[in-house]
Structure formats: C-alpha cells, structure tokens
Design a protein around this motif. Sequence first.
Motif, short mmCIF file in Angstrom:
data_model
loop_
_atom_site.label_atom_id
_atom_site.label_comp_id
_atom_site.label_asym_id
_atom_site.label_seq_id
_atom_site.Cartn_x
_atom_site.Cartn_y
_atom_site.Cartn_z
N HIS A 119 27.21 72.58 24.98
CA HIS A 119 27.26 72.49 23.86
C HIS A 119 26.96 71.46 23.22
N THR A 120 26.28 70.38 22.39
CA THR A 120 25.66 69.57 22.56
C THR A 120 27.02 68.93 21.53
N SER A 121 27.96 67.32 21.54
CA SER A 121 29.10 67.29 21.04
C SER A 121 28.35 66.21 19.36
N SER A 122 29.67 65.88 19.25
CA SER A 122 29.36 65.21 18.27
C SER A 122 28.49 64.05 17.73
N LEU A 123 27.67 64.13 16.94
CA LEU A 123 26.24 62.69 16.74
C LEU A 123 27.01 61.21 16.82
N ASN A 124 27.76 61.18 16.70
CA ASN A 124 28.82 59.69 16.70
C ASN A 124 29.15 59.64 18.44
N VAL A 125 29.25 61.00 19.17
CA VAL A 125 30.24 60.49 20.97
C VAL A 125 28.24 60.06 21.22
N THR A 126 28.28 59.33 22.54
CA THR A 126 26.81 58.87 22.82
C THR A 126 27.50 58.91 24.32
N THR A 127 28.83 58.80 24.67
CA THR A 127 28.96 59.00 26.33
C THR A 127 29.68 60.61 27.16
N PHE A 128 29.55 61.31 25.97
CA PHE A 128 29.82 62.12 26.42
C PHE A 128 28.45 63.71 25.78
N VAL A 129 27.70 63.44 25.96
CA VAL A 129 26.45 64.25 25.29
C VAL A 129 26.40 65.82 25.76
N ALA A 130 26.86 66.37 26.34
CA ALA A 130 26.59 67.63 27.21
C ALA A 130 28.35 68.47 26.76
N VAL A 131 29.05 69.28 25.82
CA VAL A 131 30.23 69.86 25.98
C VAL A 131 29.82 71.08 27.18
N PRO A 132 31.18 70.98 28.04
CA PRO A 132 30.77 72.36 28.76
C PRO A 132 31.42 73.09 28.32
N GLN A 133 31.45 74.96 28.64
CA GLN A 133 31.75 76.01 27.85
C GLN A 133 32.86 76.82 28.82
N ASP A 134 33.00 78.24 28.47
CA ASP A 134 33.77 78.56 29.71
C ASP A 134 32.95 79.36 30.65
N PRO A 135 33.51 79.04 32.06
CA PRO A 135 32.73 79.91 32.27
C PRO A 135 33.07 81.54 32.73
N LEU A 136 33.32 82.04 33.26
CA LEU A 136 33.02 84.27 33.96
C LEU A 136 35.01 83.98 32.85
N ARG A 137 35.52 85.19 32.03
CA ARG A 137 36.37 85.11 31.88
C ARG A 137 36.59 86.25 31.82
N TRP A 138 38.23 86.92 32.57
CA TRP A 138 37.67 88.56 32.23
C TRP A 138 39.36 89.13 31.97
N ASN A 139 39.49 89.47 30.59
CA ASN A 139 41.21 90.42 30.39
C ASN A 139 41.05 92.09 30.65
N ILE A 140 42.83 92.68 30.99
CA ILE A 140 42.77 93.28 30.42
C ILE A 140 43.72 93.87 30.09
N GLY A 141 43.94 94.97 29.11
CA GLY A 141 45.30 95.19 28.48
C GLY A 141 45.70 96.26 28.26
N ILE A 142 46.35 96.25 26.61
CA ILE A 142 46.65 97.60 25.89
C ILE A 142 46.88 97.17 24.96
N ASN A 143 45.87 98.63 23.70
CA ASN A 143 46.79 98.17 22.39
C ASN A 143 47.36 98.86 21.99
N TRP A 144 48.74 99.17 21.65
CA TRP A 144 49.06 99.75 21.23
C TRP A 144 49.70 99.99 19.48
N LYS A 145 49.19 101.37 18.68
CA LYS A 145 48.90 101.46 17.15
C LYS A 145 50.15 102.29 17.12
N PHE A 146 51.03 101.73 15.86
CA PHE A 146 52.45 102.32 15.96
C PHE A 146 52.87 102.69 14.44
#
Length: 70
Positions: A43-70
């Motif tokens: 993603h693009t960075s803030s307009l006033n930042v000139t040294t870091f113009v591209a902000v890397p985003q998260d790579p592959l992320r995997w979650n497993i879990g359990i939802n319990w409704k009580f």
Amino acid sequence: DDEGNLIGNTPFFVVFLYAGYHIKNNFTFFTRFKNLLDARYYHTSSLNVTTFVAVPQDPLRWNIGINWKF
C-alpha cells in the motif's frame, strides 16, 4: 510527491478463504486463510513520508479455532 506526481501502487489480487463446521448449534470449528496465494503487495504510505513509499502487507496467514456459543 514533491514534484506534483500522484503516488500509487500496482494493482493486486488477494484471496481469502473461510470454512466452518457447526456441531449441534453450540460449537463451530473453523479455519481461515488470509492471502491464500501468498501475494506480495504494498500500500502507499502517507503523503508526507518520502523514504518509505511502499508499505508491505501481511503474507499468507492461517488460523484454526473453535467458537463456542453458550
């Protein structure tokens, strides 16, 4: 930028996947994949930042879990 050019990024495509299995309306087992294809995108960075113009985003992320409704 300082010269009046627009700041942008290259187009990207990100895939998300969610699957869940309900058991007796109380429990849900689930798995979730964010960025399933492990796309490297920025993603693009803030307009006033000139040294870091591209902000890397998260790579592959995997979650497993359990939802319990009580």
